[in-house]
Design an enzyme around this catalytic site. Structure first.
Site, short mmCIF file in Angstrom:
data_model
loop_
_atom_site.label_atom_id
_atom_site.label_comp_id
_atom_site.label_asym_id
_atom_site.label_seq_id
_atom_site.Cartn_x
_atom_site.Cartn_y
_atom_site.Cartn_z
N HIS A 112 0.86 -1.18 0.00
CA HIS A 112 0.00 0.00 0.00
C HIS A 112 0.90 1.24 0.00
O HIS A 112 0.90 2.04 0.93
CB HIS A 112 -0.92 0.01 1.22
N GLU A 129 -5.60 -4.87 -6.73
CA GLU A 129 -6.95 -4.31 -6.96
C GLU A 129 -6.90 -3.21 -8.02
O GLU A 129 -7.63 -2.22 -7.96
CB GLU A 129 -7.56 -3.81 -5.64
N TRP A 136 -9.94 3.04 -6.12
CA TRP A 136 -9.66 3.62 -4.80
C TRP A 136 -8.18 3.82 -4.50
O TRP A 136 -7.84 4.41 -3.48
CB TRP A 136 -10.28 2.74 -3.72
N TYR A 144 -14.52 -9.92 -1.72
CA TYR A 144 -14.97 -10.01 -0.33
C TYR A 144 -16.47 -10.29 -0.24
O TYR A 144 -17.25 -9.90 -1.10
CB TYR A 144 -14.64 -8.72 0.41
N GLU A 187 -7.22 -12.19 -2.22
CA GLU A 187 -7.78 -11.70 -0.95
C GLU A 187 -9.25 -12.06 -0.92
O GLU A 187 -9.96 -11.91 -1.92
CB GLU A 187 -7.67 -10.17 -0.81
#
Length: 378
Positions: free
Chosen positions: A127, A189, A194, A260, A294
């Protein structure tokens, strides 16, 4: 000698997990280390036998504890560590003493080595803060990616941050000084909206150029030949969605996605089933290894979630090499059960399903091509 005999007996039991006839592909780095080659081959041979189970920051902290020795919420419930251990490089770019989740890098290094020593597998995401403006990874106010490319205004800073990450990764070594293989998952991702590297902040060609530069730099300039590269998207519904920002086969070893479970369990299962199948088609076509990079259900409020929701989807596709659940960060933010949590008994049943591989089964398989003496509890 006693431990060696025990290893031989255990290996005989679990050796059948390997597919001796599997068609194996080499890592995309043609200078990959011996251990890295072995790991990639081993994970390919395990496809079809079961799914390696992973957990982010597993041995660093959990619900109600932090930095305890030899502890893990997964182990507290099942008696075994997970097979795969997730970590984050975030904050290494600032030469911080701690990562984004407050783990001292000195401790993280120790835990990575312990996982490797017991025959486990380590994977890193990053990140990374935005090199263009020093804001967080979640800053999407600029097209920062093009500024990080050669001749971009933030290229020098980006290279400096890569140097700092490479320096740290060079310290991740086994007992004989060998580089510990890492499943490296940059820009994860990437099809979301985002992070500063997502689809809403740059063109596909800009993203591909940054990916290629990053991998080439770490390999060629920094001599990191222990990295298996994971390409990990967010939502996708077609092959075109999945591959829209794909940097090329010479820059990827694993193909994955993050998915998720939220309010609608039927939607989660439907999407997971469709995406696992579609991803497997793509991975097969490109000679890559598929994974669920994930997943999880925050606070796991459904008592039988593991065996009634996740397991049925994984069982449809045993060629999914591994599944990584997210971290147990707080009492209101966790993705595997702790002792006494409502889904703990079901998680034990999930653990006992022979199609799920945790550390207790993985160690004996010697996925690095050699038997590594299991961890002495420290």
């Amino acid at each position: 000698m006693k431990n060696y005999i025990k290893w031989l007996l255990t290996t005989a039991v679990f050796a059948s997990s390997f597919n001796a006839k599997a068609q194996l592909y080499a890592p995309c780095d043609n200078q990959a280390t011996t251990e890295t080659h072995w790991l990639y081959s081993s994970m390919q041979r395990l496809q079809g036998a079961g799914v390696l189970f992973g957990h982010h920051d597993d041995t660093a902290y959990g619900v109600g504890w932090r930095f305890d020795k030899n502890r893990s919420d997964v182990k507290s419930v099942t008696g075994s560590y997970p097979a795969l251990y997730g970590w984050d490089l975030a904050r290494v770019e600032h030469e911080s003493a701690k990562d984004i989740n407050g783990i001292p890098f000195k401790l993280q290094r120790k835990l990575v080595k312990q996982a490797y020593r017991r025959g486990g597998i380590n994977t890193f995401c990053w990140h990374m803060d935005n090199p263009f403006n020093n804001k967080t990874a979640w800053d999407t106010t600029h097209n920062s990616v093009k500024e990080l490319l050669p001749n971009g205004s933030a290229h020098a800073r980006y290279v400096q941050w890569l140097d700092r990450a490479a320096h740290y990764m060079h310290t991740l070594k086994g007992d004989e000084g060998e580089a510990i293989p890492i499943l490296f998952r940059p820009f994860h991702e990437l099809t979301g909206n985002w992070f500063w590297w997502c689809r809403n902040t740059c063109t596909p060609e800009e993203f591909k150029a940054l990916w290629r530069f990053t991998v080439d730099y770490l390999r060629t300039k920094k001599k990191l030949h222990n990295l298996l590269i994971v390409y990990s998207v967010a939502d996708f519904n077609t092959k075109e969605d999945f591959l829209s920002r794909y940097p090329g086969d010479e820059y990827v070893d694993f193909m994955g996605f993050d998915n998720y479970c939220t309010k609608s369990i039927p939607d989660y299962q439907r999407n997971l089933s469709k995406r696992l199948a579609l991803q497997q088609e793509i991975a097969t076509e490109h000679h890559k290894v598929a994974c669920l990079a994930e997943t999880g259900y925050e606070q796991i409020p459904l008592a039988n979630w593991w065996t009634s929701v996740l397991q049925p989807e994984l069982q449809k596709n045993y060629k999914t090499a591994y599944v990584l659940t997210w971290r147990n960060g707080r009492t209101d933010h966790y993705y595997v059960p702790y002792a006494g949590q409502i889904s703990a008994d079901d998680f034990k049943r999930f653990f006992n399903n022979q199609s799920n591989i945790f550390q207790n089964r993985l160690t004996a398989l010697a996925v690095y091509g050699k038997y590594i003496v299991p961890n002495k509890e420290e």
